[in-house]
Design a protein around this motif. Sequence first.
Motif, mmCIF file in Angstrom:
data_model
loop_
_atom_site.group_PDB
_atom_site.id
_atom_site.type_symbol
_atom_site.label_atom_id
_atom_site.label_comp_id
_atom_site.label_asym_id
_atom_site.label_seq_id
_atom_site.Cartn_x
_atom_site.Cartn_y
_atom_site.Cartn_z
ATOM 1 N N ILE A 188 0.945 -1.123 -0.024
ATOM 2 C CA ILE A 188 -0.073 0.094 0.084
ATOM 3 C C ILE A 188 0.778 1.316 0.119
ATOM 4 O O ILE A 188 0.774 2.098 -0.818
ATOM 5 N N LYS A 189 1.833 1.193 0.898
ATOM 6 C CA LYS A 189 2.903 2.340 0.996
ATOM 7 C C LYS A 189 3.324 2.888 -0.572
ATOM 8 O O LYS A 189 3.396 3.708 -0.935
ATOM 9 N N SER A 190 3.977 1.492 -1.091
ATOM 10 C CA SER A 190 4.755 1.901 -2.389
ATOM 11 C C SER A 190 3.537 2.220 -3.425
ATOM 12 O O SER A 190 3.961 3.066 -4.251
ATOM 13 N N ALA A 191 2.378 1.675 -3.449
ATOM 14 C CA ALA A 191 1.479 2.246 -4.497
ATOM 15 C C ALA A 191 1.207 3.721 -4.332
ATOM 16 O O ALA A 191 0.943 4.531 -5.184
ATOM 17 N N LEU A 192 1.014 4.228 -2.894
ATOM 18 C CA LEU A 192 0.726 5.779 -2.824
ATOM 19 C C LEU A 192 2.036 6.653 -3.111
ATOM 20 O O LEU A 192 1.900 7.549 -3.618
ATOM 21 N N ILE A 193 3.196 5.954 -2.922
ATOM 22 C CA ILE A 193 4.378 7.081 -3.245
ATOM 23 C C ILE A 193 4.642 7.022 -4.541
ATOM 24 O O ILE A 193 5.283 7.768 -5.014
ATOM 25 N N ALA A 194 4.407 5.889 -5.355
ATOM 26 C CA ALA A 194 4.892 5.722 -6.484
ATOM 27 C C ALA A 194 3.848 6.094 -7.832
ATOM 28 O O ALA A 194 4.053 6.710 -8.695
ATOM 29 N N HIS A 197 1.409 2.788 -12.577
ATOM 30 C CA HIS A 197 0.955 1.297 -12.658
ATOM 31 C C HIS A 197 0.525 0.361 -11.337
ATOM 32 O O HIS A 197 -0.768 0.185 -11.434
ATOM 33 N N LEU A 198 1.539 0.692 -10.474
ATOM 34 C CA LEU A 198 1.050 0.055 -9.258
ATOM 35 C C LEU A 198 -0.084 0.523 -8.582
ATOM 36 O O LEU A 198 -0.912 -0.260 -8.101
ATOM 37 N N TYR A 199 -0.226 2.265 -8.285
ATOM 38 C CA TYR A 199 -1.252 2.456 -7.947
ATOM 39 C C TYR A 199 -2.429 2.079 -8.778
ATOM 40 O O TYR A 199 -3.715 1.650 -7.971
ATOM 41 N N GLU A 200 -2.535 2.075 -9.843
ATOM 42 C CA GLU A 200 -3.758 1.871 -10.788
ATOM 43 C C GLU A 200 -4.270 0.285 -10.571
ATOM 44 O O GLU A 200 -5.496 0.084 -10.270
ATOM 45 N N TRP A 201 -3.231 -0.357 -10.513
ATOM 46 C CA TRP A 201 -3.467 -1.972 -10.097
ATOM 47 C C TRP A 201 -4.332 -2.188 -8.708
ATOM 48 O O TRP A 201 -5.171 -2.883 -8.606
ATOM 49 N N VAL A 202 -3.793 -1.553 -7.817
ATOM 50 C CA VAL A 202 -4.507 -1.761 -6.502
ATOM 51 C C VAL A 202 -5.882 -0.964 -6.249
ATOM 52 O O VAL A 202 -6.644 -1.201 -5.755
ATOM 53 N N SER A 218 2.181 -9.613 -10.409
ATOM 54 C CA SER A 218 2.459 -8.426 -10.995
ATOM 55 C C SER A 218 2.971 -7.299 -9.940
ATOM 56 O O SER A 218 3.828 -6.491 -9.976
ATOM 57 N N VAL A 219 1.742 -7.329 -8.946
ATOM 58 C CA VAL A 219 1.960 -6.348 -8.028
ATOM 59 C C VAL A 219 3.551 -6.677 -6.999
ATOM 60 O O VAL A 219 4.194 -5.524 -6.811
ATOM 61 N N ILE A 220 3.509 -7.936 -6.883
ATOM 62 C CA ILE A 220 4.909 -8.066 -6.158
ATOM 63 C C ILE A 220 5.970 -7.724 -6.680
ATOM 64 O O ILE A 220 7.030 -6.981 -6.330
ATOM 65 N N ALA A 221 6.203 -8.121 -8.021
ATOM 66 C CA ALA A 221 7.149 -7.620 -8.989
ATOM 67 C C ALA A 221 7.397 -6.413 -9.049
ATOM 68 O O ALA A 221 8.516 -5.669 -9.122
ATOM 69 N N GLU A 222 6.437 -5.506 -9.314
ATOM 70 C CA GLU A 222 6.571 -3.932 -9.511
ATOM 71 C C GLU A 222 6.713 -3.505 -8.171
ATOM 72 O O GLU A 222 7.466 -2.572 -8.122
ATOM 73 N N THR A 223 6.247 -3.742 -7.057
ATOM 74 C CA THR A 223 6.702 -3.406 -5.718
ATOM 75 C C THR A 223 8.099 -3.541 -5.388
ATOM 76 O O THR A 223 8.796 -2.587 -4.935
#
Length: 360
Positions: A188-194, A197-202, A218-223
């Motif tokens: 969640i932290k990573s999606a917010l600061i980045a 794509h990561l935020y859009e997926w979550v 995909s989420v694990i690999a991108e994080t």
Amino acid sequence: MNKAIVIESQSYQKSEVMIGHETLSVWPWSSWLPENAPVVMVVDPKLETQIEPLVSAIEKSRQAHMTVVPRTIAEHDKTLETVAALYRDFGKHRVTRDTVVVAVGGGVLTDLVGYVAATYLRGLRWIAVPTTLLAQVDAAIGGKVAVNTEFGKNLVGAFHLPAIVAIDTAMLSTLPLKEWRAGLGEVIKSALIAGGHLYEWVQQKQEPLGDLTPWWASVIAETAALKARIVQVDLYEQNQRMFLNFGHTAGHALENYFGYGTLSHGEAVGLGTLVALSLSERVLGLRKAVREQVMGWLRQWGLPTKSQPFDPAKIYEIMAQDKKARAYGLQWVLLKDIGDPLVTRQVDSQQVMEALEEIQ
């Protein structure tokens, strides 16, 4: 799914992050281990049968002496006393300067074994094989190795990059749900600061825990890749790497306050993220809708949005002793918007108290 990201510091250190699925036994261990290098593996005992293919692959790749040291290490064991016990293990097994240390387990184990590798014989080459969500997306990447003291989390440590971080997402297939939740705060932290794509997926969906779907892969690999990219440009946390502390200032204090192991790291960082988002609204004008959205993610994945009762003044005191504090006081990572974090200093203590009260 195979990815490789190379992290190079300005010193002699270099780290390669490998991400794959069902790849542990087929990766090129012969090229990762210096010829005839002794190998000592520190392994969570719960994984001894699960990693037999890995042990066989290393044994075949090198005519080397290999020792497996089983160690169960929980957060409350991440201490200098456990470090001393591992020093004794290393001495008993005649670890030398050319020995390669392979740490196989969760983030607590890789943190602690990495610290032992950084300090025993003034530094040993080491390889991290993270086996939990928390370790794969965060703890094993980036070379920050440390142990806790009575005054706070990770206060004694070093920067010591693993030569290889070998992430095999198949290791998560038997992970209990509580271990999945322990790593979700970092996702969640990573999606917010980045953002991106990561935020859009979550944002679009939050798939159930425990099933290693293509979405989760995909989420694990991108994080993991996000953290590797940030560490690549700022190993020693002088600039961008500070952003990875989003949610951790209050999160670490809550872990300390309640006693390590009472709150999982994911639960603590989730609550710390809500505190940081509340402060972001107060200080930077962030939309309240962001915090409401994150609360929805936490509920969806079974993480708390409210804490057990605590003393805000004591939490503030613990935060003041955190390793991220400076002579001028606390510094916070806040959000101006999704994907736009900012290191903020001298946040009014009353605003901090009010933000803490909101999670009780």
